[in-house]
Design a protein around this motif. Structure first.
Motif, PDB file in Angstrom:
ATOM      1  N   ARG A  31       0.832  -1.204   0.000  1.00  0.00           N
ATOM      2  CA  ARG A  31       0.000   0.000   0.000  1.00  0.00           C
ATOM      3  C   ARG A  31       0.863   1.249   0.000  1.00  0.00           C
ATOM      4  O   ARG A  31       1.932   1.266   0.608  1.00  0.00           O
ATOM      5  N   GLY A  35      -1.793   6.691   1.741  1.00  0.00           N
ATOM      6  CA  GLY A  35      -3.135   6.155   1.933  1.00  0.00           C
ATOM      7  C   GLY A  35      -3.485   5.932   3.389  1.00  0.00           C
ATOM      8  O   GLY A  35      -4.638   6.072   3.787  1.00  0.00           O
ATOM      9  N   PHE A  36      -2.507   5.591   4.194  1.00  0.00           N
ATOM     10  CA  PHE A  36      -2.757   5.349   5.619  1.00  0.00           C
ATOM     11  C   PHE A  36      -3.193   6.629   6.308  1.00  0.00           C
ATOM     12  O   PHE A  36      -4.156   6.650   7.063  1.00  0.00           O
ATOM     13  N   ALA A  39      -6.609   7.862   5.120  1.00  0.00           N
ATOM     14  CA  ALA A  39      -7.716   7.075   5.670  1.00  0.00           C
ATOM     15  C   ALA A  39      -7.912   7.326   7.160  1.00  0.00           C
ATOM     16  O   ALA A  39      -8.836   6.787   7.762  1.00  0.00           O
ATOM     17  N   LYS A  41      -5.733   6.526   9.565  1.00  0.00           N
ATOM     18  CA  LYS A  41      -5.119   5.438  10.342  1.00  0.00           C
ATOM     19  C   LYS A  41      -3.694   5.816  10.687  1.00  0.00           C
ATOM     20  O   LYS A  41      -3.168   6.831  10.252  1.00  0.00           O
ATOM     21  N   LYS A  44       2.095   4.068   7.692  1.00  0.00           N
ATOM     22  CA  LYS A  44       2.485   2.795   7.081  1.00  0.00           C
ATOM     23  C   LYS A  44       3.644   2.185   7.855  1.00  0.00           C
ATOM     24  O   LYS A  44       3.684   0.970   8.071  1.00  0.00           O
ATOM     25  N   VAL A  88      -7.997  -1.572   9.167  1.00  0.00           N
ATOM     26  CA  VAL A  88      -7.146  -0.683   8.374  1.00  0.00           C
ATOM     27  C   VAL A  88      -7.293  -0.963   6.877  1.00  0.00           C
ATOM     28  O   VAL A  88      -7.500  -0.032   6.094  1.00  0.00           O
ATOM     29  N   LYS A  89      -7.193  -2.201   6.477  1.00  0.00           N
ATOM     30  CA  LYS A  89      -7.242  -2.536   5.047  1.00  0.00           C
ATOM     31  C   LYS A  89      -8.524  -2.054   4.379  1.00  0.00           C
ATOM     32  O   LYS A  89      -8.464  -1.441   3.311  1.00  0.00           O
ATOM     33  N   LEU A  92      -8.432   1.655   3.759  1.00  0.00           N
ATOM     34  CA  LEU A  92      -7.523   2.086   2.712  1.00  0.00           C
ATOM     35  C   LEU A  92      -8.163   1.986   1.338  1.00  0.00           C
ATOM     36  O   LEU A  92      -7.763   2.691   0.412  1.00  0.00           O
ATOM     37  N   GLY A  96      -5.665   1.983  -1.812  1.00  0.00           N
ATOM     38  CA  GLY A  96      -4.919   2.462  -0.665  1.00  0.00           C
ATOM     39  C   GLY A  96      -4.934   3.962  -0.498  1.00  0.00           C
ATOM     40  O   GLY A  96      -4.099   4.513   0.187  1.00  0.00           O
ATOM     41  N   ARG A  97      -5.893   4.654  -1.082  1.00  0.00           N
ATOM     42  CA  ARG A  97      -5.947   6.111  -0.954  1.00  0.00           C
ATOM     43  C   ARG A  97      -7.169   6.554  -0.170  1.00  0.00           C
ATOM     44  O   ARG A  97      -7.897   7.449  -0.588  1.00  0.00           O
ATOM     45  N   GLY A  98      -7.403   5.944   0.941  1.00  0.00           N
ATOM     46  CA  GLY A  98      -8.543   6.335   1.753  1.00  0.00           C
ATOM     47  C   GLY A  98      -9.776   5.537   1.379  1.00  0.00           C
ATOM     48  O   GLY A  98      -9.735   4.648   0.549  1.00  0.00           O
TER      49      GLY A  98
END
Length: 114
Positions: A31, A35-36, A39, A41, A44, A88-89, A92, A96-98
């Motif tokens: 990812r 993105g983390f 989102a 979270k 990474k 989390v997944k 993402l 992986g961009r939210g």
């Protein structure tokens, strides 16, 4: 006989947790880092290190299944992998961009049609 069945069940359980941890770790490393944060979270790097530790603990439990306290630590490793995969997944999204993949959104067309 019953003791060997018990050890076999524990080994299967530990291998399943190891597979779960490796799956979460591979997904986290693939990812994009932005993105983390997008989102909402943790970073990474945080999730990668948590999942590396979880994978190491699960591997140690498979290799040294006779050590008593590894069972509890392996449960903690499973919790870390499950939290990543369940919380989390999905946040993402597919890229992986939210949530919902992020990226620029076009407003719906007002000209009708499909």
């Amino acid at each position: 006989m019953a003791q060997s069945i018990g050890h076999l069940l524990y080994l299967v359980f530990y291998v399943a947790i190891l597979v779960l941890c490796v799956w979460a770790l591979v997904d986290a490393t693939r990812r994009p880092a932005g993105g983390f944060v997008a989102a909402g979270k943790r970073t990474k790097q945080f999730w990668t290190w948590i999942l590396v530790a979880a994978t190491f603990l699960a591997l140690a439990a498979v290799v040294g299944s006779g050590i008593p306290f590894l069972g509890f630590l392996t449960l903690l490793a499973a919790v870390a992998a499950i939290v990543y995969l369940v919380d989390v997944k999905p946040a993402l999204g597919p890229s992986g961009r939210g949530p919902r993949g992020g990226g620029p959104r076009r407003p719906p067309s007002s000209t009708g049609g499909w």
